[in-house]
Design a protein around this motif. Structure first.
Motif, mmCIF file in Angstrom:
data_model
loop_
_atom_site.group_PDB
_atom_site.id
_atom_site.type_symbol
_atom_site.label_atom_id
_atom_site.label_comp_id
_atom_site.label_asym_id
_atom_site.label_seq_id
_atom_site.Cartn_x
_atom_site.Cartn_y
_atom_site.Cartn_z
ATOM 1 N N ASN A 1 0.693 -1.250 0.193
ATOM 2 C CA ASN A 1 -0.007 0.011 0.093
ATOM 3 C C ASN A 1 0.697 1.255 -0.052
ATOM 4 O O ASN A 1 0.361 2.256 0.338
ATOM 5 C CB ASN A 1 -0.895 0.025 1.062
ATOM 6 N N LYS A 2 1.912 1.088 -0.116
ATOM 7 C CA LYS A 2 2.969 2.458 -0.218
ATOM 8 C C LYS A 2 3.753 2.632 -1.437
ATOM 9 O O LYS A 2 4.424 3.571 -1.456
ATOM 10 C CB LYS A 2 3.908 2.710 0.897
ATOM 11 N N ILE B 1 7.071 1.746 -3.558
ATOM 12 C CA ILE B 1 8.438 1.618 -3.340
ATOM 13 C C ILE B 1 8.796 2.263 -1.936
ATOM 14 O O ILE B 1 8.302 3.578 -1.842
ATOM 15 C CB ILE B 1 9.305 2.072 -4.409
ATOM 16 N N SER C 1 7.158 7.704 -8.719
ATOM 17 C CA SER C 1 5.799 7.044 -8.757
ATOM 18 C C SER C 1 4.849 8.454 -8.945
ATOM 19 O O SER C 1 5.355 9.813 -8.761
ATOM 20 C CB SER C 1 5.397 6.854 -7.343
ATOM 21 N N HIS D 1 -1.371 7.159 -6.667
ATOM 22 C CA HIS D 1 -1.853 6.086 -6.904
ATOM 23 C C HIS D 1 -3.109 6.441 -7.822
ATOM 24 O O HIS D 1 -3.558 5.512 -8.817
ATOM 25 C CB HIS D 1 -2.337 4.982 -5.819
ATOM 26 N N ASN E 1 4.526 14.965 -7.740
ATOM 27 C CA ASN E 1 4.262 14.027 -6.698
ATOM 28 C C ASN E 1 5.723 14.041 -5.982
ATOM 29 O O ASN E 1 5.773 13.383 -4.826
ATOM 30 C CB ASN E 1 3.974 12.677 -7.133
ATOM 31 N N ASN E 2 6.786 14.469 -6.473
ATOM 32 C CA ASN E 2 8.164 13.798 -5.796
ATOM 33 C C ASN E 2 8.901 15.195 -5.575
ATOM 34 O O ASN E 2 10.174 15.236 -5.087
ATOM 35 C CB ASN E 2 8.727 12.982 -6.739
ATOM 36 N N SER F 1 13.095 11.166 -3.181
ATOM 37 C CA SER F 1 12.090 11.219 -3.436
ATOM 38 C C SER F 1 11.432 9.748 -3.351
ATOM 39 O O SER F 1 10.059 9.643 -3.251
ATOM 40 C CB SER F 1 11.542 11.697 -4.497
ATOM 41 N N ARG F 2 12.060 8.780 -2.831
ATOM 42 C CA ARG F 2 11.513 7.486 -2.663
ATOM 43 C C ARG F 2 11.109 7.312 -1.028
ATOM 44 O O ARG F 2 10.517 6.243 -0.730
ATOM 45 C CB ARG F 2 12.601 6.299 -2.955
ATOM 46 N N LEU F 3 11.426 8.367 -0.469
ATOM 47 C CA LEU F 3 11.175 8.162 1.038
ATOM 48 C C LEU F 3 9.751 8.387 1.279
ATOM 49 O O LEU F 3 9.133 9.376 0.879
ATOM 50 C CB LEU F 3 12.049 9.482 1.646
ATOM 51 N N ASN F 4 8.959 7.403 1.993
ATOM 52 C CA ASN F 4 7.542 7.695 2.288
ATOM 53 C C ASN F 4 7.331 8.494 3.570
ATOM 54 O O ASN F 4 8.294 8.790 4.145
ATOM 55 C CB ASN F 4 7.184 6.127 2.431
ATOM 56 N N HIS F 5 5.909 8.760 3.530
ATOM 57 C CA HIS F 5 5.795 9.629 4.785
ATOM 58 C C HIS F 5 5.419 8.902 6.177
ATOM 59 O O HIS F 5 4.957 7.813 6.205
ATOM 60 C CB HIS F 5 4.483 10.308 4.383
ATOM 61 N N TYR G 1 5.699 14.708 5.104
ATOM 62 C CA TYR G 1 5.450 15.240 4.069
ATOM 63 C C TYR G 1 4.735 16.798 4.585
ATOM 64 O O TYR G 1 4.432 17.668 3.571
ATOM 65 C CB TYR G 1 4.638 14.672 3.164
ATOM 66 N N TRP H 1 -1.114 14.004 -1.632
ATOM 67 C CA TRP H 1 -0.226 12.818 -2.083
ATOM 68 C C TRP H 1 -1.179 11.596 -2.174
ATOM 69 O O TRP H 1 -0.649 10.579 -2.537
ATOM 70 C CB TRP H 1 0.659 12.455 -1.260
ATOM 71 N N PHE I 1 -2.915 9.273 -0.402
ATOM 72 C CA PHE I 1 -2.902 8.241 0.452
ATOM 73 C C PHE I 1 -3.673 8.525 1.967
ATOM 74 O O PHE I 1 -3.554 9.602 1.991
ATOM 75 C CB PHE I 1 -1.546 7.870 0.339
HETATM 76 C C1 LIG Z 1 7.335 10.840 -3.034
HETATM 77 S S1 LIG Z 1 6.728 9.394 -3.331
HETATM 78 C C2 LIG Z 1 7.466 8.177 -2.280
HETATM 79 C C3 LIG Z 1 7.677 7.222 -2.777
HETATM 80 C C4 LIG Z 1 6.905 6.162 -3.336
HETATM 81 N N1 LIG Z 1 6.187 5.386 -2.425
HETATM 82 C C5 LIG Z 1 7.385 5.576 -4.740
HETATM 83 O O1 LIG Z 1 7.009 4.128 -4.950
HETATM 84 O O2 LIG Z 1 8.187 6.014 -5.236
HETATM 85 C C6 LIG Z 1 5.078 9.752 -2.527
HETATM 86 C C7 LIG Z 1 4.003 8.756 -2.871
HETATM 87 O O3 LIG Z 1 4.294 7.535 -2.096
HETATM 88 C C8 LIG Z 1 3.079 7.152 -1.488
HETATM 89 N N2 LIG Z 1 3.357 6.979 -0.222
HETATM 90 C C9 LIG Z 1 4.261 7.888 0.567
HETATM 91 N N3 LIG Z 1 3.914 7.798 1.924
HETATM 92 C C10 LIG Z 1 2.962 6.891 2.064
HETATM 93 C C11 LIG Z 1 2.185 6.194 3.265
HETATM 94 N N4 LIG Z 1 2.798 6.494 4.434
HETATM 95 N N5 LIG Z 1 1.243 5.377 3.086
HETATM 96 C C12 LIG Z 1 0.828 5.000 1.891
HETATM 97 N N6 LIG Z 1 1.537 5.643 0.729
HETATM 98 C C13 LIG Z 1 2.638 6.577 0.893
HETATM 99 C C14 LIG Z 1 1.828 7.820 -2.150
HETATM 100 O O4 LIG Z 1 1.406 7.221 -3.132
HETATM 101 C C15 LIG Z 1 2.678 9.129 -2.437
HETATM 102 O O5 LIG Z 1 1.811 9.634 -3.423
#
Ligand SMILES: C[S@@+](CC[C@H](N)C(=O)[O-])C[C@H]1O[C@@H](n2cnc3c(N)ncnc32)[C@H](O)[C@@H]1O
Length: 488
Positions: A166-167, A169, A228, A231, A254-255, A291-295, A330, A348, A350
């Motif tokens: 659900n996130k 990468i 990314s 979604h 998005n990044n 920018s691969r770092l999730n929140h 974020y 974003w 999610f």
């Molecule tokens: C800057 S990107 C982060 C990297 C991304 N997950 C990827 O696959 O490249 C931001 C996107 O990641 C996902 N994302 C980031 N943090 C999340 C979280 N805590 N829960 C679910 N999705 C998340 C969302 O789809 C968001 O729009």
């Protein structure tokens, strides 16, 4: 006054750029976001005007730019094409009198390459100062700066990228990372001048972004195109946008992070290479790895943009165990849960499942109380900050009042897992203890503030200078006994 000016910016703006007003109003209703952002920061507004204005909702893409235009120092002679190393996209677009184009410097950072959407004047300034100066570094200082523009091999062993349910990468720690360790330092793939970002129509920005990305060296371009999009964003093209341009546009928004660059004009005539004038310019920048770092609302990483090396420097805000996901926030982590959730959803796309946002699915009923308590603590943090930042109040009981509040503030940051901003609480504690004339405790907290503030915000912040001055001579600091009523 001196006291308010001195620590104007120990707060930080939300890390990721909110691309909300870039997208059509179907994804982000114009009525909601500004109100919520203002609510989230209401306690800054009277005191820190410049910071508050930077957080205001963006002007609509089609509207003229608001506020004062940024003024650059005078530009050196020549055109970009005459400067070695840079290429320029064929089509440019205007915002007011300024013509913005996509400039690419393919050799930058050992062939990683960088594309910058801005005016020729700014490229001339950027291209004449490290680390973008096109000619090989001849002096040691420039060479050192250049060598620091990237993640070192040992740092890249700290993590690996994996698919997380659900996130999309994300990055997982592969070994223990101690508090304060640098985890990565990366230069952007593409930077967009804020004036173009705010002022161009979506179609025009997408056109320039397309040129910027296509001109990047292969490896960097591929990594950018793998990033990314949110979604639920369909990439269909339409209007004058091709599907490819829309994809690039969506990836960028998005990044992107907000980044501030210092533009320096070097005085060549003096012969000493001194800086004749400098100014700051805001850009939106997308990085392929950062920018691969999730929140997460209590993230384990903090970061700042280092203008001297054009790199995003990312540090551990607390000890991290192998297998833990590496996260940044974020949004402003001091906002109420509902505000954070709304921003993450609308911007974003999610639903935040972090421990400060969502109940554990195994026992949602029990966790409701935990979430309410977290929100109540966060609200108390905001109220304590408001009260401590009023420097006009004198305390009839100077031994306890301000310092007690500051100590409570530290505890609340710790309980909320907000190590990424704990330097803000240490800062208040240093001022309050100094304010009642306890230099020893004040210096202790100033040291703690510097230890975390330096890695999480960088060395060039006003609050860092202030804490250094306090450590040097607490009694000479403006805050010395400032809470003690003056006897007639
Ligand atoms: C800057 S990107 C982060 C990297 C991304 N997950 C990827 O696959 O490249 C931001 C996107 O990641 C996902 N994302 C980031 N943090 C999340 C979280 N805590 N829960 C679910 N999705 C998340 C969302 O789809 C968001 O729009």
């Amino acid at each position: 006054t001196e006291t308010t000016a001195e620590h104007d910016d120990e707060y930080y703006p939300p890390p990721f750029t909110s691309p909300a007003t870039l997208t059509p109003s179907t994804t982000c209703p114009a009525y909601g976001l500004g109100h919520l952002i203002r609510d989230g920061y209401y306690y800054y507004e009277n005191r820190v005007v410049s910071e508050a204005s930077r957080r205001m909702p963006r002007p609509k893409r089609s509207s003229p730019l608001r506020g004062q235009p940024q003024t650059d120092p005078p530009t050196p002679e020549g055109t970009p094409q005459e400067k070695g190393g840079w290429s320029r996209g064929a089509l440019c677009r205007r915002v007011g009198k300024d013509e913005h184009c996509a400039f690419t410097y393919a050799e930058f950072n050992n062939g990683e390459g960088i594309s910058i959407i801005t005016t020729a004047a700014r490229i001339l300034l950027l291209g004449s100062q490290p680390p973008l100066a096109p000619h090989p570094a001849t002096d040691t200082e420039t060479a050192n700066k250049r060598s620091k523009t990237d993640t070192t091999p040992s740092e890249s062993h700290y993590y690996k990228d994996v698919t997380i349910p659900n996130k999309g990468i994300g990055l997982l720690a592969t070994q223990p990372i101690r508090t304060g360790r640098r985890v990565m330092a990366r230069t952007p793939a593409v930077m967009v001048d804020d004036r173009a970002f705010k002022g161009l129509r979506k179609e025009d920005l997408a056109l320039l972004l397309g040129q910027a990305i296509l001109a990047l060296p292969d490896a960097h371009r591929k990594r950018f195109l793998n990033l990314s999009i949110a979604h639920d964003e369909a990439v269909t093209g339409g209007g004058s946008l091709t599907a490819g341009m829309e994809l690039i546009y969506n990836i960028f928004t998005n990044n992107a992070f907000k980044t501030t660059v210092t533009l320096e004009r070097v005085d060549k005539e003096g012969g000493g290479g001194g800086v004749a004038s400098s100014s700051e310019a805001d850009f939106q920048s997308a990085f392929t790895e950062v920018s691969r770092l999730n929140h997460d609302c209590s993230p384990n990483l903090g970061y700042y943009f280092d203008s001297a090396t054009l790199s995003q420097k990312v540090y551990a805000a607390r000890d991290i165990m192998p297998g833990e996901e590496l996260t940044v926030s974020y949004v402003d982590v001091l906002q109420p849960r509902s505000t954070r959730s709304h921003l993450l959803n609308t911007t974003w796309h999610f639903t935040c499942s972090c421990a400060r946002c969502s109940p554990n699915p195994a026992n949602p009923a029990d966790d409701t109380h935990i979430l309410l308590e977290s929100d109540s603590r966060t609200s108390q943090i905001r109220s304590l900050l408001r009260s401590l930042d009023d420097y006009t109040t004198k305390d009839p009981n100077p031994a306890t009042h301000g310092p007690q509040k500051a100590e409570t503030l530290i505890t609340l940051y710790e309980l909320e897992g907000l190590q990424v901003r704990i330097y803000e609480a240490y800062y208040r504690a240093a001022l309050e203890w100094n304010g009642v004339g306890d230099a020893e405790r004040a210096v202790r907290y100033a040291r703690l503030c510097l230890a975390s503030g330096l890695v999480l915000r960088g060395p060039d912040r006003p609050f860092v200078r202030s804490m250094r001055a306090l450590v040097e001579d607490a009694r000479a600091h403006w805050s010395w006994r400032f809470r003690v009523p003056v006897k007639d």
